[in-house]
Design a protein around this motif. Structure first.
Motif, short mmCIF file in Angstrom:
data_model
loop_
_atom_site.label_atom_id
_atom_site.label_comp_id
_atom_site.label_asym_id
_atom_site.label_seq_id
_atom_site.Cartn_x
_atom_site.Cartn_y
_atom_site.Cartn_z
N PHE A 1 34.92 39.50 -55.47
CA PHE A 1 34.15 38.61 -54.60
C PHE A 1 34.39 39.05 -53.16
CE2 PHE A 1 35.17 35.79 -58.23
CZ PHE A 1 33.90 35.38 -58.57
N ASP A 2 33.31 39.33 -52.45
CA ASP A 2 33.42 39.62 -51.02
C ASP A 2 32.71 38.48 -50.29
OD1 ASP A 2 34.45 42.57 -50.63
OD2 ASP A 2 33.07 42.59 -52.34
N VAL A 3 33.44 37.84 -49.37
CA VAL A 3 32.85 36.68 -48.69
C VAL A 3 32.78 36.95 -47.20
CG1 VAL A 3 32.95 34.18 -48.37
CG2 VAL A 3 33.89 35.20 -50.46
N ASN B 1 37.88 39.25 -51.22
CA ASN B 1 38.06 39.95 -49.95
C ASN B 1 37.19 39.21 -48.93
OD1 ASN B 1 38.29 42.12 -48.01
ND2 ASN B 1 36.26 42.77 -48.67
N THR B 2 37.75 38.86 -47.78
CA THR B 2 36.94 38.18 -46.78
C THR B 2 36.62 39.15 -45.64
OG1 THR B 2 38.95 37.33 -45.78
CG2 THR B 2 37.77 35.84 -47.25
N VAL B 3 35.44 38.98 -45.08
CA VAL B 3 35.00 39.82 -43.95
C VAL B 3 34.51 38.87 -42.87
CG1 VAL B 3 33.42 41.66 -43.25
CG2 VAL B 3 34.25 41.60 -45.60
N ASP C 1 27.03 45.33 -43.90
CA ASP C 1 26.99 46.79 -44.12
C ASP C 1 28.37 47.36 -44.39
OD1 ASP C 1 24.29 46.77 -43.82
OD2 ASP C 1 24.29 47.51 -41.75
N SER C 2 29.41 46.70 -43.85
CA SER C 2 30.77 47.25 -44.00
C SER C 2 31.31 47.08 -45.44
CB SER C 2 31.74 46.55 -43.04
OG SER C 2 32.10 45.27 -43.54
N VAL C 3 30.66 46.21 -46.21
CA VAL C 3 31.17 45.96 -47.58
C VAL C 3 30.67 47.07 -48.51
CG1 VAL C 3 31.19 44.36 -49.53
CG2 VAL C 3 31.17 43.47 -47.19
N ILE D 1 30.26 40.16 -56.39
CA ILE D 1 29.35 39.18 -55.77
C ILE D 1 29.69 39.12 -54.28
CG2 ILE D 1 28.59 36.76 -55.67
CD1 ILE D 1 29.37 36.53 -58.65
N ILE D 2 28.69 39.43 -53.48
CA ILE D 2 28.89 39.36 -52.02
C ILE D 2 28.23 38.07 -51.55
CG2 ILE D 2 28.50 40.53 -49.81
CD1 ILE D 2 28.09 43.15 -51.40
#
Ligand code: SAM
Length: 245
Positions: free
Chosen positions: A3-5, A34-36, A72-74, A106-107
């Motif tokens: 999971f990228d949030v 992972n959080t951004v 875009d960084s993910v 899942i982003i």
């Protein structure tokens, strides 16, 4: 599942994902999060991520640049779904959760304040998702709802797989009632069948209760259940309840 949030408030996501049943799935690395933070990508010298709306009006609007750059960084895996949370999106439900549980990644993009610059929604490939007809302060709770519901559906995500299989909605039915000790609490007794040890009768009673509850509490879901294929056991119960047409 990864999971990228994308969120301005990563601590909300990180705190929730470290606790309870979901926390265990993260600790066991069945899922990872992972959080951004778009603020880290802002090219503004004050790390601004929002601005006043063109045309006037209340509230601050999230700016394109930090959100596009954060997205875009993910690094995207091939089998990936990208969600943007908004009250205008497709309503999230168990079926959507099941489809999402087959993904490897899942982003999620979480809004805040007055919402997004319209062009953020136009990032290619985004699915707009809502968790209900109400307005939250930010998308973090919505993202956590999806993370939580999807984690339950991943094999091994909550330990015993069957716990999720029998959850409400899994067969277009609400779940049957549960009881635990004591068997008599303030005169409210546990149904005899559950103490009988007869597993076939228990399964039948549970299915019957699930059908009756769904009919009483969720006529919309009951209609869906009535329209789907039924097992031999379900047909027998429907006949017994005079619901077989
Ligand atoms: N002005 C927006 C509107 O009326 O549609 C609401 C913005 S809301 C205060 C801020 C953010 O919270 C949204 O951009 C979205 O990410 C999130 N949010 C609020 N309600 C939501 C819901 N029901 N489902 C999913 N996300 C929601």
């Amino acid at each position: 599942m990864k999971f990228d949030v994308i969120t301005l408030f990563p601590e909300i996501i990180e705190n929730y994902c470290s606790a309870s049943v979901i926390g265990r799935a993260f600790k066991q690395e069945i899922v990872s999060v992972n959080t951004v933070n778009p603020r880290d990508f802002s090219t503004d010298k004050h790390k601004k991520v929002d601005d006043t709306p063109y045309g006037g009006g209340a509230g601050m609007v999230l700016m394109c640049q930090p959100f596009y750059d954060a997205y875009d960084s993910v690094k995207k895996l091939e089998n990936c779904a990208s969600i943007i949370f908004t009250p205008q999106g497709k309503p999230f439900n168990q079926e959507m959760g099941k489809n999402l549980s087959t993904k490897d990644q899942i982003i999620s993009i979480c809004g805040h304040y007055e919402g997004y610059d319209e062009r953020i929604r136009q990032i290619p490939g985004l699915i707009e998702v809502s968790i209900g007809d109400f307005v939250l302060t930010g998308g973090e709770l919505a993202a956590l709802c999806v993370i939580d519901a999807v984690t339950r559906l991943i094999p091994g995500g909550i330990g015993k797989e069957e716990s999720a299989e029998e959850d409400s909605f899994s067969e277009d039915l609400l779940e049957y009632p549960h009881y635990t000790r004591p068997n008599d609490f303030r005169g409210m007794k546990v149904p005899d069948v559950l103490l009988s040890g007869n597993h076939q009768e228990i399964a039948k009673w549970r299915k019957k209760q699930a059908i009756l509850r769904t009919q009483a509490k969720r006529p919309d879901l009951f209609e869906k259940f009535m329209q789907r294929e039924h097992t031999k056991e379900e047909k027998a119960i429907l006949k017994e309840l005079n619901l077989w047409i």
